[in-house]
Design an enzyme around this catalytic site. Structure first.
Site, PDB file in Angstrom:
ATOM      1  N   SER A 203       0.841  -1.193   0.000  1.00 53.31           N
ATOM      2  CA  SER A 203       0.000   0.000   0.000  1.00 53.31           C
ATOM      3  C   SER A 203       0.880   1.249   0.000  1.00 53.31           C
ATOM      4  O   SER A 203       1.621   1.482  -0.943  1.00 53.31           O
ATOM      5  CB  SER A 203      -0.969  -0.023   1.190  1.00 53.31           C
TER       6      SER A 203
ATOM      7  N   GLU B 245      -2.127  -3.275  -7.786  1.00 59.55           N
ATOM      8  CA  GLU B 245      -3.314  -3.677  -7.049  1.00 59.55           C
ATOM      9  C   GLU B 245      -3.953  -2.433  -6.455  1.00 59.55           C
ATOM     10  O   GLU B 245      -3.329  -1.377  -6.360  1.00 59.55           O
ATOM     11  CB  GLU B 245      -2.958  -4.690  -5.962  1.00 59.55           C
TER      12      GLU B 245
ATOM     13  N   HIS C 157      -3.808  -5.859  -0.695  1.00 60.42           N
ATOM     14  CA  HIS C 157      -4.870  -5.784   0.304  1.00 60.42           C
ATOM     15  C   HIS C 157      -5.744  -7.040   0.326  1.00 60.42           C
ATOM     16  O   HIS C 157      -6.943  -6.995   0.054  1.00 60.42           O
ATOM     17  CB  HIS C 157      -5.752  -4.558   0.044  1.00 60.42           C
TER      18      HIS C 157
END
Length: 273
Positions: free
Chosen positions: A68, A171, A241
């Site tokens: 992230s 992602e 995630h």
């Protein structure tokens, strides 16, 4: 060893930039620290990139793990130091906290502790969807990317790595399809996958609907940007995630084979620690 300023701020930053930077530098200075973990994602790493002591990091290489928001720091460290010690992998405050996924934990320890080649990356039921077959059944490249939103914020900065001969992987979580479309448009205009060997896509959790306006499917968006590149495109891969996730060394060499409709993705080398 916890960062001194880990919980200082109730806002979207854990602490002011100077304090978070001090914590990061302290971890690299401490000889007893062998690995550094992002406690969780969020936002804020990009604010530090032009003030980081990259010579300190280059001279004291350590395993660094996260995903992230970690995407920005990992890209900058690789671009500025050439190190390959950053891993997209589970974070203590999210994935290694409570009700730990067995696969996630096992794969993490196997990747970061082994001196042997990582080998084939296991795919579970429904994972690894072949969207585009491409012109070749077997390709090789290096893994670069991470979170789509965070990586897009690096474009035009000195911390954007080169994607030449790479396998870009991206992602995302809880973004509307039109935002995914916008980010991919930005990356395409920047020429990031002009020489890509393949495109690797995560599960894009909760990104397939838009309650506010008419929308398109993610597969349709993927087809727009990657359908005519002539390279394999694989979606629904377990990184980022997700409860079940791979641990992936940044800039690792990746081998991709297409066997019928099944992709086989492997890392032929041991992690460069």
């Amino acid at each position: 060893e916890m960062g001194k300023h880990l919980m200082d701020s109730p806002g979207y930053l854990a602490a002011p930039d100077k304090d978070r930077l001090a914590d990061l530098h302290a971890m690299f200075r401490m000889k007893r620290v062998k690995a550094i973990f992002f406690i969780r994602g969020g936002f804020g790493s990009i604010r530090l990139l032009d003030r980081i002591d990259y010579d300190l990091i280059r001279n004291n290489p350590k395993i660094i793990v996260g995903y992230s928001d970690a995407t920005a720091l990992f890209a900058a460290i690789h671009k500025q130091t050439g190190l390959s010690s950053c891993f997209f992998g589970p974070m203590p405050g999210v994935d290694l906290w409570d009700d730990v996924n067995h696969f996630t934990e096992e794969h993490f320890w196997r990747v970061v502790t082994s001196s042997k080649p990582i080998g084939e990356l296991p795919l579970g039921a429904g994972e690894g969807k072949l969207l585009v077959r491409g012109k070749s059944k077997e390709v090789q490249g290096t893994m670069l990317g991470g979170n789509l939103t965070v990586f897009s914020s690096l474009l035009g900065t000195p911390y954007q790595p080169s994607f030449r001969n790479a396998m870009p992987l991206f992602e995302e979580i809880e973004e509307k399809p039109r935002k995914i479309d916008a980010y991919f448009a930005q990356l395409r205009l920047a020429g990031l996958w002009k020489n890509a060997k393949a495109i690797l896509l995560g599960q894009f959790t909760n990104c397939n609907t838009d309650a506010d306006s008419p929308t398109r499917t993610l597969d349709g968006i993927f087809e727009d940007y990657f359908g005519k590149l002539g390279v394999p495109v694989i979606s629904n891969l377990p990184f980022g995630h997700e409860p079940r996730l791979w641990t992936l060394p940044l800039v690792a060499r990746i081998d991709l084979k297409i066997m019928g409709d099944r992709p086989i993705i492997s890392i032929p080398d041991a992690p460069l620690l």
